[in-house]
Design a protein around this motif. Structure first.
Motif, short mmCIF file in Angstrom:
data_model
loop_
_atom_site.label_atom_id
_atom_site.label_comp_id
_atom_site.label_asym_id
_atom_site.label_seq_id
_atom_site.Cartn_x
_atom_site.Cartn_y
_atom_site.Cartn_z
N GLY A 189 -8.02 0.76 -4.67
CA GLY A 189 -6.57 0.95 -4.66
C GLY A 189 -5.79 -0.25 -5.17
O GLY A 189 -4.56 -0.20 -5.20
N GLN A 190 -6.47 -1.32 -5.59
CA GLN A 190 -5.77 -2.49 -6.10
C GLN A 190 -5.53 -2.31 -7.60
O GLN A 190 -6.26 -2.86 -8.44
CB GLN A 190 -6.60 -3.75 -5.82
CG GLN A 190 -6.90 -3.97 -4.34
CD GLN A 190 -7.85 -5.14 -4.12
OE1 GLN A 190 -8.08 -5.96 -5.00
NE2 GLN A 190 -8.39 -5.22 -2.91
N LYS A 218 -1.76 2.96 -12.57
CA LYS A 218 -0.65 2.45 -11.77
C LYS A 218 0.62 3.25 -12.02
O LYS A 218 1.33 3.64 -11.08
CB LYS A 218 -0.43 0.97 -12.10
CG LYS A 218 0.68 0.32 -11.28
CD LYS A 218 0.85 -1.14 -11.66
CE LYS A 218 1.99 -1.78 -10.85
NZ LYS A 218 2.17 -3.20 -11.22
N ASN A 221 0.22 6.66 -10.49
CA ASN A 221 0.35 6.59 -9.03
C ASN A 221 1.81 6.50 -8.62
O ASN A 221 2.25 7.15 -7.67
CB ASN A 221 -0.44 5.40 -8.50
CG ASN A 221 -0.51 5.38 -6.99
OD1 ASN A 221 -0.88 6.37 -6.36
ND2 ASN A 221 -0.16 4.25 -6.39
#
Length: 445
Positions: A189-190, A218, A221
């Motif tokens: 999740g990074q 990203k 998301n």
């Protein structure tokens, strides 16, 4: 993981290097021995020729073989080398090595004729000496020195190969390890993780692709979170309105008048439209398998659509026109293309102020038909332009009813156009208008 990859790469490089070194060493060794053997045999032949010339001189000086003194026996004179015996023209032994119990088999020897004044006076037979027996002390020393030099060169090459393999392995494994670390971080999740220090090769291109993937994930998301909030907002507002009106009617605070019921019906229609749009998006990506594809002449199709929507534009005092540069025929689904054009023209109608112009342009570019919808509306900011086809993305963050919609119209356009095998792009200048361009494959003539 780094050590495993590093070991594998080192083992592979060293295996290739060692096999190459061993093969090269064996080839050099055998080639050198072969050349050295040829060199020694040449020396032996030259020595035998010298002996033959010496025997011819003895024959000539003593006037025949029968006059030779005993001191010229081959075994007593190193000059004769490997000479075993000499036969005259009558096949009689005139010279022989000392200690021979019997005449050796001439077939196992090397025969060389002896000539004096052009006439053959006899035949000299030399023994066939083994290769090792031909070597002198200097020859053996020379060969040993060469072999040691080859062995030393092979060992030095092996050490250098190991060092080079280690450097190359680290150069290859370090970027792979870095990409693996970044991929693991992305999985956790990074999504801000990126591959650093990219090499200028295929691994660097792979790392750059991984960075672009992380950036895209990203953005996706963030859009997903925004979409969830937008869907909740678009569902919550009409549901809250319906609930408050129904509770008010139950408590007899709000009368069940036709006007209030009409307001509730509008909210239900709003929810129905949202659900229908969501369902259409969900089906659009597989709709190509259900499209009713047929040849479609775009000029009469667009002319009829413009004529149909002209009253709506006139009501807002907008001018809607069709300009055909080149007619074109495509193979597509009429209903799907109608939905695409209605969405694009609806946006142009919605965001173009009164007195403005909206133009539908038809032309051709090589193997594609081009349909452009150009308006003179408020335009789209450069920061918003890359996301206008995303689900629930709206440049108007206030989401008021006057600007309308749920941010799904352009998403439906994109899904349908791509399902038809085409593409759609957007260009805009804030305050000057926008242009949405649809490209579809031309029908082969």
């Amino acid at each position: 993981m780094q050590s495993a990859i590093l070991k594998k790469i080192i083992i592979i490089i060293m295996a290739v290097a060692l096999i190459s070194i061993i093969l090269a060493g064996l080839m050099i060794h055998f080639a050198l021995n072969r050349q050295f053997h040829t060199y020694l045999l040449g020396n032996e032949e030259a020595r035998q020729e010298q002996v033959v010339r010496g025997l011819a001189e003895l024959y000539e000086n003593y006037g025949g073989w029968e006059n030779l003194p005993p001191r010229f026996a081959p075994s007593r004179n190193n000059f004769f080398g490997t000479l075993r015996f000499v036969l005259d023209e009558q096949e009689r032994v005139v010279l022989a090595s000392r200690g021979l119990p019997m005449l050796p088999n001439p077939n196992s020897l090397t025969a060389r004729p002896i000539y004096v004044a052009g006439a053959k006076v006899g035949t000299a037979y030399f023994g066939k000496t083994l290769f090792e027996n031909l070597l002198t002390a200097q020859d053996r020393m020379f060969r040993t020195t060469i072999n040691r030099s080859i062995l030393g060169a092979l060992l030095l090459t092996g050490i250098l190969s190991f060092l080079v393999a280690l450097l190359l392995a680290r150069r290859i494994s370090d970027p792979i390890t870095e990409m693996n670390r970044t991929a693991r971080a992305m999985t956790a999740g990074q999504l801000d993780s990126r591959v650093q220090d990219l090499p200028r090769d295929e691994l660097g291109e792979l790392g750059a692709s991984l960075n672009r993937l992380a950036e895209r994930l990203k953005e996706t998301n963030e859009l997903r979170k925004k979409m969830t909030a937008d869907v909740a907002h678009d569902l919550r507002t009409p549901l809250a309105t319906v609930r408050s009106h129904l509770e008010g009617m139950i408590d007899q605070v709000i009368p069940a008048s036709p006007e209030n019921l009409e307001s509730l019906l509008d909210e239900v229609k709003r929810l129905t439209t949202l659900v229908a749009d969501l369902q259409e998006i969900a089906q659009a990506d597989v709709a190509r398998y259900r499209f009713n594809l047929e040849p479609l002449a775009l000029e009469p199709f667009l002319a009829g659509l413009v004529q149909q929507m002209t009253p709506l534009f006139q009501k807002k005092k907008l001018r809607l026109a069709l300009r055909v540069v080149q007619p074109a025929t495509v193979r597509c689904d009429r209903d799907a293309l109608t939905k695409v054009m209605e969405n694009l023209l609806s946006n142009a109608h919605k965001y173009t102020p009164s007195g403005g112009n909206v133009t539908v342009l038809l032309e051709r570019e090589e193997t594609q038909a081009v349909i452009a919808v150009q308006d003179e509306g408020i335009g789209i900011a450069a920061a918003d332009l890359p996301y206008v086809f995303e689900r629930f993305y709206r440049t108007d963050q206030s989401r008021n009813r006057e600007s309308g919609g749920f941010g799904l119209g352009l998403t439906i356009v994109k899904e349908l156009v791509e399902g038809l095998g085409g593409s759609v792009t957007a260009q805009s200048t804030p305050g000057a208008g926008s242009c949405f361009t649809v490209r579809l494959p031309l029908l082969p003539e």
